[in-house]
Design an enzyme around this catalytic site. Structure first.
Site, short mmCIF file in Angstrom:
data_model
loop_
_atom_site.label_atom_id
_atom_site.label_comp_id
_atom_site.label_asym_id
_atom_site.label_seq_id
_atom_site.Cartn_x
_atom_site.Cartn_y
_atom_site.Cartn_z
N ARG A 1 0.89 -1.52 -0.04
CA ARG A 1 -0.43 0.04 0.05
C ARG A 1 0.52 1.38 0.09
O ARG A 1 0.64 2.04 -0.49
CB ARG A 1 -1.06 -0.13 1.14
CG ARG A 1 -2.50 0.95 1.19
CD ARG A 1 -2.92 1.41 0.43
NE ARG A 1 -3.04 1.70 -0.18
CZ ARG A 1 -3.00 1.21 -1.99
NH1 ARG A 1 -3.55 0.15 -2.80
NH2 ARG A 1 -3.13 2.44 -3.36
N LYS B 1 2.76 25.26 -4.03
CA LYS B 1 1.42 24.15 -3.51
C LYS B 1 1.15 23.05 -4.09
O LYS B 1 0.41 22.60 -4.50
CB LYS B 1 0.42 25.22 -4.49
CG LYS B 1 -0.09 26.46 -5.16
CD LYS B 1 -1.27 27.13 -5.40
CE LYS B 1 -1.52 28.31 -5.52
NZ LYS B 1 -2.31 28.78 -5.82
N LYS C 1 4.95 40.36 -4.16
CA LYS C 1 3.24 40.34 -5.04
C LYS C 1 3.28 41.67 -4.73
O LYS C 1 3.93 42.55 -3.96
CB LYS C 1 2.92 38.51 -4.44
CG LYS C 1 3.65 37.47 -4.62
CD LYS C 1 2.49 36.45 -4.40
CE LYS C 1 3.37 35.38 -5.06
NZ LYS C 1 2.35 33.99 -4.87
N GLU D 1 5.83 40.48 -9.22
CA GLU D 1 4.45 40.13 -9.84
C GLU D 1 3.66 41.86 -10.10
O GLU D 1 3.77 42.12 -9.29
CB GLU D 1 3.25 39.57 -9.23
CG GLU D 1 2.87 38.83 -9.11
CD GLU D 1 1.10 38.65 -8.30
OE1 GLU D 1 1.86 37.59 -7.90
OE2 GLU D 1 0.77 39.50 -7.47
N ASP E 1 0.04 38.40 -14.00
CA ASP E 1 -0.62 37.57 -13.26
C ASP E 1 -2.10 38.20 -13.36
O ASP E 1 -2.15 39.17 -13.79
CB ASP E 1 -0.46 37.74 -11.30
CG ASP E 1 -1.47 36.72 -10.68
OD1 ASP E 1 -1.44 36.16 -11.08
OD2 ASP E 1 -2.15 38.13 -9.66
#
Lengths: 288, 288, 288, 288, 288, 288
Positions: free
Chosen positions: E100, E135, E167, E202, E223
């Site tokens: 597994r 992410k 950002k 950004e 962006d």
């Protein structure tokens, strides 16, 4: 001025034990108790003994939630059956989750302290001190040695790293690898040691004492000596080193051994065969 | 098919124990032994018992050097005083460095296996099984439970996370927080549980049995019941759940308790009060 | 018989250092080298010194791949500029990935061994021994103490846990908390100590020596004493304890200090101010 | 806006160092000091320098007990001999237990900051920046790089993972494994790199510069170049990449090297050969 | 030359996962299988995809016993439904215990590689590269980034520590804390950075591009720009920095976005929303 | 009474994730933000879903600084697009450093909770419960199982250690190693199990049900059965064990499968193929 185990060492072992006992939560309390239930409880002795482990007990409770613990007896104190040792209050979830772990620590360590105190009591009125050995539970040495001190005993070396203790196998190997007499061989072997290293040598026979003392040592261990030989050994050493008796020690023989004038008696049973002291948490009876 | 502890778990605890016993080396062997000295040795029983811990012993030796260990007896085997349990050969430094740690493990675990076997022998001819409790040494639960199995016992739940065991405090709390009868309250509490969760409930009195059984449980624990009440309890449960006797268990009472027909007797003493079995390493006498 | 650091301790610190130096790989080698490129290399001294750290160097190489390392000089050996200390062969990726870490260890430790050897050389012909202090790099004490031994020095206590060393602040505190004379106070304080605990006390003035010796100690440290006072101190102690000189020690003053007859001179600079020895990896020139 | 090491990283290394220095307690303070003794102390400079390590110092004190630490100077500040750098108050046990560890950190890091500041001072009035290397102490890179910044230097890449730096061995290997000219080979090798990867290449000769620049790189390192060649190299690069001088750097040569117009000078000595700054804890004299 | 995760990193996460999945053994196999049962098995694809995770799979098997694993496809290879990806043989206990965990790794990572390959296919014939984001699944970043590379994508920065990415919130804060124009403010902020730090900013609007480029940056992130604005942005930047498109990216829009001439498109979905590829272990049918 | 993951487990994984995302600091915030900048922010849903992970989110923020987090929705709550889930205030550095890690946790877990809720909704009005499998992300099982509960599902066994689940390979191996009929073989195999071990067996055909039930099991798993066969299986088991359907489960088929009367449907997709829910941090617009 009894050196207590470090708070970080306590936290580390308590977290490990709590994780071992509840790797993914306490199913029972979660299913049956309201999340916000508060309770009080008492740590009660069900037999007499000497206390050890209050910080571990308190830490186990604190790690699981805001539990207030107030010990009425302290490490090294004697207690009787039915004595209340501590009072607790806080979230029921936290107390029940920590209960078994907290008890496992304090019951075992109090067992060691209690047993040590019995050995120590047998040496009352002599200059002989009871010391522990390296026959401790893996992972718990720091705490079990503390329990021995709580019971009135002294500690032997902590580990293989902090003192030299030569036994018969070491002496035999030394003899076959170096050519000279024992005293010369030992002196050569002790050359590179830190001046802070305590040197102890075990002997099996009286006539080994003199050449070993001549090498410059701190403690001589008389292993499995008869009472007469212990007495003869003490006379022969005559204060030139500490004298430690070891081997075949039991509570029944302690007083007689101490009467020989040895400085130290080392007792493996203090830590290798421990009966937990019976302690329990009592909760208030619900008013039905 | 006796599930052995995982090799990684063994390595981890053995390394910890070796580090605890020699954080910065073995002063004595380094000072007294030639670096390349080879030796043989035997692990010898000084009293009878049931063996447990061969893998830990072997691992402790292997971690310190290329020591060959050949066990003549195996975990679960009985042995007599003077039996040779294992033969070792390898670097003297390695064997002496690992000796105390290796013995500490196998002496304690064999102590548990031996004690368990005595309890199990008392239930011979009955269907009653001896089971352990969570009163284990912090950090050693995995291994102590294995020792119980080596002695012929069964394990109870591993931890708070893998089975539900409701005691009087849980029931009292449940009662005060929910409004209905016990059966209904329990059923509601069991709602969110995984279907794989074993449910056990402790009772103090015979008349609690029926409403608890009605909630759908797997095991009922009869705590501190008299022999007659145990017998009555078994009759009342009538196979609808396992019946476990607990509380005040001693070797002397086991056979009588088993005679009541209970399925399980849980014994805290198996792990909370262990006497190490006397085992030792014998080295060949040097030919003088 | 020079005690080497434990192989597990070596592995642990080497892995930590390799992870610190390449948490997610060696971008350069991955981009530029063929995966299967094999190479040889030599560890070459660019200045003279005393070697320390061969096991750490070898371990760093082994952790990154199947690199064969053959040391031609060994720990404690002196070497000259241009000496080849070791020969390596294996995957280019592995050698380049481990290069900086392996050098960082062996250059630093050889720096300590080399500096120690200079201090030791100054005491040639005397009975005085050079010892280190606790002024080591956090995390590297085990290895830096070994480097001191490779350079011919002795180690002082490892840590606060394995020997007692009372300084002026301790004595001042003792005085204010207990009511009696210094000898009596010290004796009381030493009561609960393990018999294996080495006891050392620091003094600032000659007239402190007598009452402290009377309490039963093992070593007396004469801190920041003039040459005459050191001589006087040695005479006064007269072999009843080891005598250690400390404070304001420099390479220039060592010989004169040793001439006073002190047993030990402790030198913080051995580990707190280390110049790395210049060593480098030489790769074979590509035949163009 | 000087990036300070993370508080968790600080706690982790401080705990490790405290454990290394007192694995089972501080024998001396436990034997000699009353458990509740409070004291004050001052961290005093015994020579001039640039401070680095206040958070580590404070953390070491806090980990051992409720010690209040008030720094009068801060990281990056210069100080003179006899300056009081910090004031402390709290339990004597805690301060004495943390003393050596706290000093070990701040003395070393201040040593690095002080040395860096000397190099930086030599470049005053030029655009050249001093940068460190990967020749740091294993386990302390995060902190030693911070010390370099406290001294006014810049950091080079942290590790093998966060920038590409091709040296002669990489180029030689590339050449033999791929068939084309250097520019084409390098372009191919840089294909799979993250766009955030800084690319630096080391050259030994002036005529390597052009083909390497043509491959699209960010920094060119001129290794062991003479002053004239450095000057020629800067002219040739003409702003198309950063120019870094490295190899054989010493404090004496810095100003001349900077005068060639290089953007960066990397100095291994900043971290590989550090003299601890002499700092000490002064305790109030007992009023006799 | 695809950089593979470090073998130690693989071992560490595999051991963690095996411990998570069998903290105290595999009850089922222990109860039902003979201890010495050997078996073979095949890793079979039940749908098409791109492989990633062979080393993790192999490591999981090796950690549980002497299992031989032979991969017929390798990381980055495409496979079809019913393809045999690997052949295994070894102890049945080991294979079933690791099954597994081994599948969990390779199914997830192959899911990422497969999805990335789809995005990459959409950019065929353009110079645009697909890059990942931060992410990722906590604890698996090293491996998920590798999976992106196996699928033909590039990696963005690894973490907050190895590249600067400003950002809108950073720019707003910068503006309010410093008094000057954006270009000047940014230049000041970039002062203390390592020369190896990649700088990316950004922007939300076209007119931010010029002042930011003037501060000296490496990549500009557009962006949530419309296709027209992306095209305009690329024209305006004109090769002075990399151009990255981000925000609202989907497989359907990739080709059109790539057509604008951006260098990079970053796609969070590569790692934040992964469908495991259906793979399974097939065992030989028992001949009944 | 939804059992939440332990606070220590949360802290441990959050610290690991923060370290993974910023091993040596947040370059961007350090360069661009004033050290003392305070800010507020909102966690906003960009699509509808079921919340899971509030404690992880809060912990990530707390670990980086004194950030106040106030959740307006709680674990298990449904939310709509544009809902404000939490309000934050604290140091801008802390919030920005934790942002990505905090979101990575709560987006993934909410993805699982949301998907689970969809499956659960399809079984409304039946007694069938949705359960998860061991197809979880390595390292996150504790948290992903919690997410399943937040979505209204139940958990299957946690690991290989806490319940027995025999599949076809186990039965085949059992058959070939023991000589008797299946019922007898199973009974023998179950002998040494703890009474708390839940026993589940998977069957592929209807006629396996009877002999397996006869061995005394708790749950029978009908693997890849047609709807008719599921219905027949339920009838045949007739309440003597739980019935679990598994294999080829999809959201579309759930209602029909539930209509067969099975007690449990296990769904691997709950955790092996998760789409993160789109959540984001909104900061107040700077008043320009």
């Amino acid at each position: 001025m009894l050196m207590k185990p470090d708070q970080h060492a306590i936290k580390t072992i308590v977290r490990m034990a709590l994780f071992e006992d509840a790797p993914w939560g306490d199913l029972t309390s979660e299913a049956l108790l309201p999340a916000d239930l508060q309770t009080s409880a008492q740590l009660v002795a069900r037999e007499e003994g000497v206390l050890c482990g209050e910080d571990l007990f308190t830490s186990a409770m604190s790690e699981t939630g805001p539990v207030a613990v107030n010990f009425l007896k302290h490490d090294s104190d004697s207690f009787s059956a039915a004595d209340v040792l501590a009072q607790l209050s806080g979230p029921a979830h936290s107390i029940l989750k920590a209960e078994r772990v907290a008890l496992n620590f304090v019951q075992r360590l109090s067992g060691i302290a209690t047993l040590t105190a019995k050995y120590v009591a047998e040496t009352a009125g002599t200059k002989t001190r009871i010391v522990d050995t390296r026959k401790t539970t893996p992972g718990l040495r720091l705490f079990e040695r503390y329990a021995v001190r709580c019971g009135g005993g002294l500690n032997h070396r902590f580990s293989l790293s902090d003192a030299l203790l030569a036994k018969d196998n070491h002496l035999a190997a030394l003899r076959s690898s170096r050519g000279e007499d024992l005293t010369t061989d030992l002196r050569a072997a002790f050359q590179g040691l830190s001046h802070t290293t305590h040197i102890e040598v075990e002997v099996d026979e009286l006539d080994q004492i003199e050449p070993i003392l001549a090498a410059g040592i701190d403690t001589i261990m008389l292993d499995n000596f008869s009472i007469e030989d212990l007495r003869a050994g003490v006379r022969q050493v005559a204060g030139r080193a500490h004298v430690e008796a070891s081997g075949g020690i039991s509570l029944e023989r302690i007083r007689e051994i101490a009467s020989t004038g040895v400085d130290l008696i080392s007792v493996g049973a203090l830590t290798h065969s421990v009966r937990s002291i019976d302690l329990g948490l009592d909760f208030p009876k619900p008013s039905s």
